[in-house]
Write an enzyme that holds these catalytic residues in place. Structure first.
Site, PDB file in Angstrom:
ATOM      1  N   HIS A 135       0.741  -1.180   0.122  1.00  0.00           N
ATOM      2  CA  HIS A 135       0.010  -0.085   0.143  1.00  0.00           C
ATOM      3  C   HIS A 135       0.759   1.400   0.059  1.00  0.00           C
ATOM      4  CE1 HIS A 135       0.543  -0.109   4.640  1.00  0.00           C
ATOM      5  NE2 HIS A 135       0.393   1.115   4.304  1.00  0.00           N
ATOM      6  N   ASP A 165       0.068  -7.454   1.435  1.00  0.00           N
ATOM      7  CA  ASP A 165       0.486  -6.233   1.663  1.00  0.00           C
ATOM      8  C   ASP A 165       2.068  -6.169   1.534  1.00  0.00           C
ATOM      9  OD1 ASP A 165       0.390  -3.653   1.854  1.00  0.00           O
ATOM     10  OD2 ASP A 165       0.076  -3.352   3.936  1.00  0.00           O
ATOM     11  N   SER A 236       4.720   2.596   7.864  1.00  0.00           N
ATOM     12  CA  SER A 236       4.441   1.345   7.065  1.00  0.00           C
ATOM     13  C   SER A 236       5.611   0.811   6.085  1.00  0.00           C
ATOM     14  CB  SER A 236       3.149   1.726   6.051  1.00  0.00           C
ATOM     15  OG  SER A 236       1.930   2.011   7.003  1.00  0.00           O
ATOM     16  N   GLY A 292     -11.972 -22.842  -4.779  1.00  0.00           N
ATOM     17  CA  GLY A 292     -13.080 -22.363  -5.198  1.00  0.00           C
ATOM     18  C   GLY A 292     -14.184 -22.594  -4.031  1.00  0.00           C
ATOM     19  N   VAL A 293     -13.764 -22.434  -2.767  1.00  0.00           N
ATOM     20  CA  VAL A 293     -14.932 -22.275  -1.758  1.00  0.00           C
ATOM     21  C   VAL A 293     -15.016 -21.133  -0.970  1.00  0.00           C
ATOM     22  CG1 VAL A 293     -14.993 -25.101  -1.596  1.00  0.00           C
ATOM     23  CG2 VAL A 293     -13.264 -23.500  -0.236  1.00  0.00           C
TER      24      VAL A 293
END
Length: 495
Positions: A135, A165, A236, A292-293
């Site tokens: 970010h 991130d 950060s 895919g759940v």
């Protein structure tokens, strides 16, 4: 209490003991007073707080300040404190815009580069690779890196990974002082840690504290290290260091109701970050597996009511149509307990285990379904951006469904064929009305009950049969479809 008062109080017992010894001697020395009255030596316990000065001096050259620049159009854009802008971006708050003068022709023209935000980073290698937060550099047109010797170099973004991130940038330089990477597994709650960064643009700022918790879940892709080290906008991407001067985390987030530090900060574990950084350096992106759940946590009440025992595993709330899990036979309501033998203790473990699996490989899922476990073989696919889900339309059928009322406080009706197709279920009953124990258990009108007490429900007739067997003193587990998701709810009829 003053020092003199304390000293006088601590000396009082000795004076009394001395007087007592003299009195005993006057009585003829019948008692061995000196042996009884010998004072025990005071045990001095000195607690020494760590001195971070040598550590800060040694590691600071490996920490950099990162400024990002953005080209603004002449028509508009927010100009102001870059630290405030970094805060607005980090927490997803729209930055207020204020108009700027138009160009000579009244059209949109590209203006000069303006400072967009500030952050921190640390040197990974002597040849110029630097790690920071995604970010910090996300969306920047230009990235400038300032070193402790006041050199400022332009950097290029090698790769970013928003899910963790983590970002890697590169400057053209050699002989840079790289950090040493520590072992997060050796980090303990209560140990001292130190952070170096540029809060509010104040370069080479050192703060310290202790590790408050490990494996802290914040809803992100990785578990975090929680500390009480003072972290603010601009920190950060900076390093979290142990007392040996080794990096154990990347300072990334804070918990705040005011925008400033409130005693809780979070760092990305360095072992996870290094795995991401390695892929960013070699292929420019992070390759992850997916099946895919959509999942949720298994609560204690649910685990006990369905016979699982302790709350563990990941509850499958929905299965992507024609996705890897769907093709493998995974159903909504299953609880995934293991992946290739690795235990899924918490629901957050599943995406991390699957994400670390190479796409295209075969994995064995151990799932718990209606009271028993089974193994399913799934072909792991490559992770892709989540697609929007479409809610199933509850279209009416040819006639009014017959409603059935139970003692649990539920009125249910059969699903039409159209509803079953839309919901992609074989059976189940729709909840038409809720009261009493069912309402207290969280049932809502419009929910679809798929199973009760580990028994699959096909229609209202079977529902009535199963509900009639329910004991008033025993909790009843229901597998419920709500919108695109399924979950377990527990009804306690006796309450």
């Amino acid at each position: 209490m003053t020092a003199d008062t304390f000293a006088s109080r601590t000396r009082t017992p000795r004076r009394a003991a001395a007087c007592g010894a003299l009195a005993l001697a006057a009585l003829g020395g019948l008692v061995a007073a000196p042996a009884l009255l010998a004072p025990s030596p005071a045990v001095a316990q000195t607690v020494t707080l760590p001195d971070f000065s040598e550590l800060a001096e040694r590691v600071s050259p490996s920490v950099v300040n990162i400024r990002t620049m953005e080209r603004r159009s002449a028509q508009g854009g927010a100009e102001g404190d870059p630290n405030l802008e970094e805060f607005f971006r980090r927490f997803g708050i729209p930055m207020p815009q204020r108009p700027s003068p138009r160009g000579p022709r009244g059209g949109d023209e590209e203006g000069p580069s303006m400072q967009r935000g500030v952050g921190s980073g640390f040197i990974l290698s002597a040849d110029g690779f630097i790690m920071t937060n995604a970010h910090v550099v996300d969306g920047a047109d230009e990235v400038l890196v300032t070193f402790t010797d006041k050199r400022e170099l332009k950097a290029r973004v090698v790769g970013t990974d928003r899910r963790t991130d983590v970002a890697v940038i590169k400057v053209d330089a050699t002989g840079l002082p790289a950090v040493k990477v520590g072992d997060v597994g050796q980090l303990k709650v209560g140990q001292w840690v130190m952070a170096i960064g540029s809060p509010f643009g104040l370069e080479n700022t050192v703060t310290a504290g202790i590790v408050s918790a490990k494996q802290r879940e914040t809803g992100d892709f990785l578990p975090f290290i929680q500390t009480d080290v003072a972290i603010n906008p601009g920190n950060s991407g900076g390093p979290l260091l142990n007392l040996r001067g080794e990096v154990v985390g990347i300072n990334s987030q804070i918990y705040s109701r005011s925008g400033g530090f409130m005693g809780i900060s979070f760092a990305i574990p360095i072992d996870e970050a290094m795995r991401v950084a390695e892929q960013l350096r070699t292929v420019g992106r992070v390759i992850r597996g997916r099946i895919g759940v959509q999942i949720a946590a298994v609560t204690k009440d649910v685990a006990e009511s369905i016979g699982l025992g302790a709350p563990r595993g990941a509850l499958v709330q929905s299965v992507e149509k024609d996705g890897p899990a769907d093709k493998a036979g995974v159903e909504a309501g299953d609880i995934i307990l293991r992946v290739d033998g690795k235990a899924v203790e918490r629901s957050a473990d599943l995406p991390r285990i699957v994400g670390g699996t190479k796409p295209g490989s075969k994995s064995t899922l151990q799932v718990y379904r209606r009271g028993s476990t089974r193994d399913l073989l799934v072909s792991v696919a490559e992770f892709e951006p989540e697609r929007g889900t479409r809610r199933a339309a509850a279209e009416p059928g040819g006639g009014a469904p017959q409603a059935v009322r139970s003692a649990l406080g539920l009125t249910v009706s059969d699903l039409t064929d159209t509803q079953k197709r839309e919901l992609r279920v074989r059976g189940g009953v729709r909840v038409d009305a809720v009261e009493g124990a069912a309402a207290r258990g969280g049932l809502r009108e419009g929910d679809v009950i798929l199973s009760m007490d580990n028994t699959e429900i096909t229609d209202t007739k079977q529902f009535a049969t199963v509900a009639a067997r329910v004991e008033k003193a025993r909790a009843v587990s229901l597998l419920v479809r709500r919108g695109e998701m399924v979950t377990y709810l527990v009804i306690r009829p006796g309450r």
